[in-house]
Design a protein around this motif. Structure first.
Motif, PDB file in Angstrom:
ATOM      1  N   TYR A   1       0.826  -1.212   0.000  1.00 22.19           N
ATOM      2  CA  TYR A   1       0.000   0.000   0.000  1.00 22.19           C
ATOM      3  C   TYR A   1       0.862   1.263   0.000  1.00 22.19           C
ATOM      4  O   TYR A   1       0.468   2.295  -0.554  1.00 22.19           O
ATOM      5  CB  TYR A   1      -0.921   0.010   1.217  1.00 22.19           C
TER       6      TYR A   1
ATOM      7  N   PHE B   1       1.515   2.938  -3.358  1.00 23.82           N
ATOM      8  CA  PHE B   1       0.427   3.603  -4.060  1.00 23.82           C
ATOM      9  C   PHE B   1       0.265   5.039  -3.583  1.00 23.82           C
ATOM     10  O   PHE B   1       0.723   5.405  -2.497  1.00 23.82           O
ATOM     11  CB  PHE B   1      -0.898   2.853  -3.861  1.00 23.82           C
TER      12      PHE B   1
ATOM     13  N   LYS C   1      -8.264   1.083  -2.668  1.00 20.65           N
ATOM     14  CA  LYS C   1      -7.307   0.756  -3.729  1.00 20.65           C
ATOM     15  C   LYS C   1      -7.667  -0.566  -4.399  1.00 20.65           C
ATOM     16  O   LYS C   1      -6.798  -1.342  -4.780  1.00 20.65           O
ATOM     17  CB  LYS C   1      -5.881   0.665  -3.136  1.00 20.65           C
TER      18      LYS C   1
ATOM     19  N   GLN D   1      -6.274  -0.984  -7.950  1.00 20.35           N
ATOM     20  CA  GLN D   1      -4.840  -1.262  -7.915  1.00 20.35           C
ATOM     21  C   GLN D   1      -4.579  -2.716  -7.531  1.00 20.35           C
ATOM     22  O   GLN D   1      -3.701  -3.375  -8.109  1.00 20.35           O
ATOM     23  CB  GLN D   1      -4.140  -0.320  -6.907  1.00 20.35           C
TER      24      GLN D   1
ATOM     25  N   ASP E   1      -1.037   5.191 -10.215  1.00 18.08           N
ATOM     26  CA  ASP E   1      -0.773   3.816  -9.776  1.00 18.08           C
ATOM     27  C   ASP E   1      -1.094   2.817 -10.886  1.00 18.08           C
ATOM     28  O   ASP E   1      -0.291   1.923 -11.188  1.00 18.08           O
ATOM     29  CB  ASP E   1      -1.623   3.486  -8.538  1.00 18.08           C
TER      30      ASP E   1
END
Length: 389
Positions: A258, A261, A267, A270, A314
């Motif tokens: 994490y 990012f 997220k 991602q 990202d």
């Protein structure tokens, strides 16, 4: 049978700008703007006109309770579920589309019963109203409750569109033309890095004339993030040759992942996209030269894989790394969307090692780790690493 793209609003805008000429369009856009709207036919199949002779092919049969025998009735509209009804109905929507274009001079497109219009805001919705009146004259009025009034933003075929900023392709290189700064921005440096990496690889398009003898595979991946910052994920690989033929992977999603990012609460996109990168680094030797199909249920991640880029930093970085890896490994993958409830990797992405589905179907399970070291490297070194893996 003519299909319509969800990108039609953008195509309409491009046609409008091209018709004016780019210089004239820039002048017009100083005081005017483009808008999009939508219409929908209610009970479309039943309201589609049909000739008396053709209606003999649309017969409804049911058991009559009072007569006690089968009853037959000619239907005056298209029968839903009849295979040829799709083609027949599409002919009618194409007719309505043609009338809107030729009689009203509108940028209008229909996908079966869904219509999208693009017009200038100075028209104040008159084009949309004219198209509504035309279809009412034809005997097929649009549904009032499904109407999307003309606006800069809206939805067509499930895809949101935004016409508030009509510009070029939106890349950092294009935006740079109107900037007055002299230093290289981060986005511009990244674009230059991608260009240099691609030129260094000297890519060639290969066409296989004879049947391919490459290894085939099928893959599916998924991720979950019920609590922000505590995501999970996994993927399943089925190989046509080699052992083990069925492999399951539980992704280790740690706080360090994490930290790579950009800041934000959720997220999930991602994480969904990262599963592909997890897989390529977990089994590079098996992916080398392989051909396969990959199922994924997240649209944002899927579009990044198809386009190779994203407006999200990202996702952009992840897409670059994945496509560089695929090129170095000479792996060809067809990306396919799958509904979440049909995604066979959903269970392992949530339950991890406790997932019973992969054991029931004889998958051998392994851990997978995020290649954080590759995240920080320029694309050219990443290419060389995957060529050696």
């Amino acid at each position: 049978l003519v299909l319509c793209s969800a990108l039609r609003p953008a195509q309409h805008a491009s046609l409008a700008v091209s018709a004016l000429g780019f210089d004239r369009a820039k002048e017009v856009l100083q005081h005017d703007s483009l808008e999009g709207g939508g219409e929908d036919w209610p009970n479309a199949y039943r309201s589609c006109p049909m000739s008396a002779d053709e209606s003999r092919a649309c017969v409804v049969c049911w058991h009559h309770r009072e007569w006690g025998v089968p009853a037959y009735q000619l239907y005056t509209g298209l029968l839903f579920g009849l295979p040829l009804a799709v083609t027949s109905f599409n002919r009618y929507s194409r007719f309505s589309e043609a009338l809107g274009r030729r009689l009203l001079f509108l940028l209008v497109s229909l996908y079966f019963d869904d219509a999208h219009l693009t017009d200038w805001s100075s028209s104040k919705g008159s084009g949309q109203q004219a198209f509504r009146d035309l279809n009412e004259i034809m005997g097929s009025p649009f549904a009032e409750d499904k109407r999307q009034d003309m606006a800069p933003t809206g939805t067509f075929l499930g895809l949101d569109f935004d016409l508030s900023e009509i510009s070029g392709d939106g890349t950092a290189l294009k935006a740079r033309q109107t900037e007055k700064v002299v230093e290289l921005t981060g986005a511009l440096r990244q674009s230059m890095e991608v260009i240099r990496a691609v030129l260094a690889m000297r890519p060639r398009r290969r066409v296989e004339v004879f049947p391919s003898e490459h290894c085939r595979f099928v893959a599916a991946s998924d991720a979950a993030e019920d609590v922000p910052g505590e995501g999970t994920g996994g993927f399943l690989l089925v190989w046509r040759s080699g052992l083990p033929s069925r492999e399951a992977f539980v992704a280790e999603v740690s706080p360090s992942v994490y930290s790579l990012f950009t800041p934000g609460d959720h997220k999930i996109a991602q994480l969904e996209l990262s599963m592909v990168l997890y897989a390529l680094t977990a089994r590079p030797s098996r992916f080398r030269g392989a051909r396969g199909v990959w199922y994924i249920d997240n649209v944002a991640a899927l579009m990044c894989l198809i386009r190779g880029r994203s407006d999200s930093p990202d996702l952009e970085r992840m897409a670059n790394l994945i496509h560089v890896a695929l090129f170095a490994l000479q792996t060809w993958i067809y990306w396919e969307w799958i509904p979440s409830k049909s995604n066979w990797s959903d269970s392992i992405s949530r339950l991890g090692w406790r997932d019973p589905w992969h054991r029931m179907h004889h998958f051998k399970c392994f851990p997978a780790y995020f290649p954080a070291s590759l995240w920080r490297l320029p694309l050219r070194p990443v290419t060389l690493i995957f060529e050696l893996l």
